[in-house]
Design a protein around this motif. Sequence first.
Motif, mmCIF file in Angstrom:
data_model
loop_
_atom_site.group_PDB
_atom_site.id
_atom_site.type_symbol
_atom_site.label_atom_id
_atom_site.label_comp_id
_atom_site.label_asym_id
_atom_site.label_seq_id
_atom_site.Cartn_x
_atom_site.Cartn_y
_atom_site.Cartn_z
ATOM 1 N N ASP A 69 0.827 -1.210 0.000
ATOM 2 C CA ASP A 69 0.000 0.000 0.000
ATOM 3 C C ASP A 69 0.863 1.262 0.000
ATOM 4 N N LEU A 70 2.038 1.179 0.591
ATOM 5 C CA LEU A 70 2.936 2.331 0.584
ATOM 6 C C LEU A 70 3.401 2.637 -0.835
ATOM 7 N N ASP A 71 3.699 1.590 -1.602
ATOM 8 C CA ASP A 71 4.090 1.788 -3.001
ATOM 9 C C ASP A 71 2.962 2.449 -3.792
ATOM 10 N N ASP A 72 1.734 1.972 -3.574
ATOM 11 C CA ASP A 72 0.578 2.554 -4.274
ATOM 12 C C ASP A 72 0.373 4.005 -3.862
ATOM 13 N N TYR A 73 0.574 4.282 -2.594
ATOM 14 C CA TYR A 73 0.399 5.637 -2.073
ATOM 15 C C TYR A 73 1.389 6.602 -2.711
ATOM 16 N N LEU A 74 2.662 6.228 -2.734
ATOM 17 C CA LEU A 74 3.677 7.104 -3.312
ATOM 18 C C LEU A 74 3.454 7.296 -4.811
ATOM 19 N N ALA A 75 2.982 6.244 -5.484
ATOM 20 C CA ALA A 75 2.697 6.341 -6.921
ATOM 21 C C ALA A 75 1.550 7.311 -7.180
ATOM 22 N N ALA A 76 0.619 7.416 -6.244
ATOM 23 C CA ALA A 76 -0.518 8.328 -6.396
ATOM 24 C C ALA A 76 -0.153 9.758 -5.991
ATOM 25 N N VAL A 77 0.721 9.888 -5.016
ATOM 26 C CA VAL A 77 1.090 11.216 -4.506
ATOM 27 C C VAL A 77 1.915 12.008 -5.518
ATOM 28 N N GLY A 106 -3.770 6.998 0.710
ATOM 29 C CA GLY A 106 -3.245 7.291 2.034
ATOM 30 C C GLY A 106 -4.079 6.630 3.117
ATOM 31 N N TYR A 107 -5.385 6.650 2.936
ATOM 32 C CA TYR A 107 -6.282 6.014 3.893
ATOM 33 C C TYR A 107 -6.027 4.501 3.953
ATOM 34 N N ARG A 108 -5.870 3.881 2.787
ATOM 35 C CA ARG A 108 -5.605 2.443 2.751
ATOM 36 C C ARG A 108 -4.282 2.102 3.427
ATOM 37 N N LEU A 109 -3.271 2.924 3.174
ATOM 38 C CA LEU A 109 -1.979 2.709 3.815
ATOM 39 C C LEU A 109 -2.099 2.835 5.325
ATOM 40 N N LEU A 110 -2.819 3.826 5.774
ATOM 41 C CA LEU A 110 -2.991 4.038 7.209
ATOM 42 C C LEU A 110 -3.700 2.863 7.856
ATOM 43 N N MET A 111 -4.734 2.327 7.208
ATOM 44 C CA MET A 111 -5.458 1.193 7.773
ATOM 45 C C MET A 111 -4.571 -0.050 7.839
ATOM 46 N N LYS A 116 -7.270 10.487 -5.377
ATOM 47 C CA LYS A 116 -6.578 9.198 -5.392
ATOM 48 C C LYS A 116 -5.496 9.138 -4.330
ATOM 49 N N ALA A 117 -4.753 10.230 -4.165
ATOM 50 C CA ALA A 117 -3.710 10.267 -3.141
ATOM 51 C C ALA A 117 -4.304 10.109 -1.752
ATOM 52 N N TRP A 118 -5.450 10.759 -1.529
ATOM 53 C CA TRP A 118 -6.088 10.691 -0.213
ATOM 54 C C TRP A 118 -6.581 9.270 0.080
ATOM 55 N N VAL A 119 -7.237 8.646 -0.896
ATOM 56 C CA VAL A 119 -7.765 7.298 -0.692
ATOM 57 C C VAL A 119 -6.634 6.289 -0.503
ATOM 58 N N LEU A 142 2.880 10.648 5.824
ATOM 59 C CA LEU A 142 1.511 10.211 5.588
ATOM 60 C C LEU A 142 0.542 11.251 6.128
ATOM 61 N N PHE A 143 -0.309 11.770 5.238
ATOM 62 C CA PHE A 143 -1.217 12.864 5.570
ATOM 63 C C PHE A 143 -0.459 14.054 6.167
ATOM 64 N N GLY A 144 0.817 14.185 5.790
ATOM 65 C CA GLY A 144 1.633 15.295 6.243
ATOM 66 C C GLY A 144 2.077 15.184 7.685
#
Length: 214
Positions: A33-41, A73-78, A68-71, A169-171
């Motif tokens: 999920d971190l990889d997906d998050y950075l790819a979206a950010v 980020g949410y998945r990564l956080l969970m 997309k970045a926010w969602v 994550l989320f700043g």
Amino acid sequence: MDRYEFELGEGADDQVSVVTEMLATWSRQTMADLDDYLAAVKPAQVLARAAEVDDPVDDRDLRKSHEKAWVCGYRLLMSAFQRERWQKVHRELTGVGEEEMEAIRVLRNAIEHLDDLQFEGWVARPKSAVAGNPPKQKKSAGPKRGAAINHLPGAQLFLGSVYRYNTHLFGLIPIDTIKDRARRTAYVDLTGEERGWAEGEWEPSDIEAGIDDR
């Protein structure tokens, strides 16, 4: 249809085995999920910076990239939150590993109860902190929904920008910290050669050489 079950191994302690498996599972999912998050950010930040300097940016693309970045980020956080929970249980059972990272739990609780907060623009704050909005009476002796926001810097959460999202994550929570914690337990369910292979320490040529030497 027969039910498939993982084999825990002869004489294995079921509690420790299952907890270890869950810790490894959520550690690996956190890394994915971190990889997906950075790819979206990354594209979201590119568009945001372009908009700041008045470069032509389609508002729909800007909103879509931020969403997309926010969602993600949410998945990564969970995932990171689940990993921390299983890390805590694993530590209690084995005496090995790090203590739970409280910052992840606090941020997760704050975002999970965003609907209990008050918004001023894209800034979420406790309802009791907003002028003209007195706090409601508690219905139970349990923790108040939305109370976690009080433990964030400034008792608020800004959702209107992806600034610093590539490093925090989320700043708020350092990405490197989340990554390092997940990496340390991503293969805790494996031993010996399995772990070395999974962590990329051995190349296929190493395995082949070992077979040829027999």
